[in-house]
Design a protein around this motif. Sequence first.
Motif: not given
Length: 349
Positions: A7-35
Amino acid sequence: MWALIILSPSKNTGVFVLLFCALSLSVYFLLPLFKKKLPITLILLAITYMYAFLFEEKLMPFFVLLILLYKLESAFYLSPLYFRSLLIGVNIILIIYLVVTVESASVLASLFILILLLFYAFWYLNTHYFNLIHQSQLYEQLIDEYRKVKRYAAKNEKAIRMEERTRIAREMHDSVGHKLTALSMQLEILLMNEKNDVLQSMKDIVNESLEETRKAVRALNMDDVEGISSVIQLIRKLESESHLRVHFTTKQGALSLTLSNQNSITLYRVLQESLTNAMKYGQSREVFVTLGTTPLGHLYFDIRNSYDHMKPFHEGFGLKNMKQRVEEAGGTLEIYQLDHTFIIEGSLP
């Protein structure tokens, strides 16, 4: 955090893109912990699609790669039924987006072909992977059943052998033993009435035969197995209880050798320790055991298995104890490594 990014107005900036990818990949790497991995995968794909398609002006290649990564990874942990449904839904959304956003017919046709190829590739990968898993599980079940059958056959064979030995021992005791005892008593009565050297010699022979019969009966009632037969039983036992595959070879003269009780036990312990070490430290489950005779008529043994460790082996308590046991029995033992092969060879008188 994801809501802030989306919902950020500056969502297309590089910082938010990298932050989004970091959060997304962090969940991806924790995926084996979920049944339950399907809901987490759906959440990841939904948020990635939402950010890439709804809030970005252009479809970013990085997000496309991220989506492909999630689809590729889900092919290895989602069952074919769930994965195919997910794959069809993801591709339908992607096709709708391309139809709406892409104006060039040639580019759209090329993208359709690419999506189709990826669709079949992911479909084949998931199906083939789970077929391999299913075959592997069937193979493991077959191996388990095979080991159970071998254990049952070994126990059944032992029980039948002991039953037959008991029957023979009983018949020897009841027939031969009783008749020799009766003959000995009759000779004793004759000797009481008349002293005769011939009768005394006959009585001594009968008593010796009776004692040998008793020894034979006791030997038949014993459950201990000595000599080469004990080695064969040990190999069969380890093969039935583990994945160990023993290639057992006997050279001319090995089976006809007569070993003392001490050397039989020593040979048994050497084979037992060697096969146990092969199971613990060997790179494969194959062990090669060879028994033969030396020019002096001694028993020769050679045990080999693969050994690919970077560090050279060291003689621990088991190997030292094995060497000491063989030397106490009057034999020789050599332990060494040669071209990724661990070798134990020696001889017993």
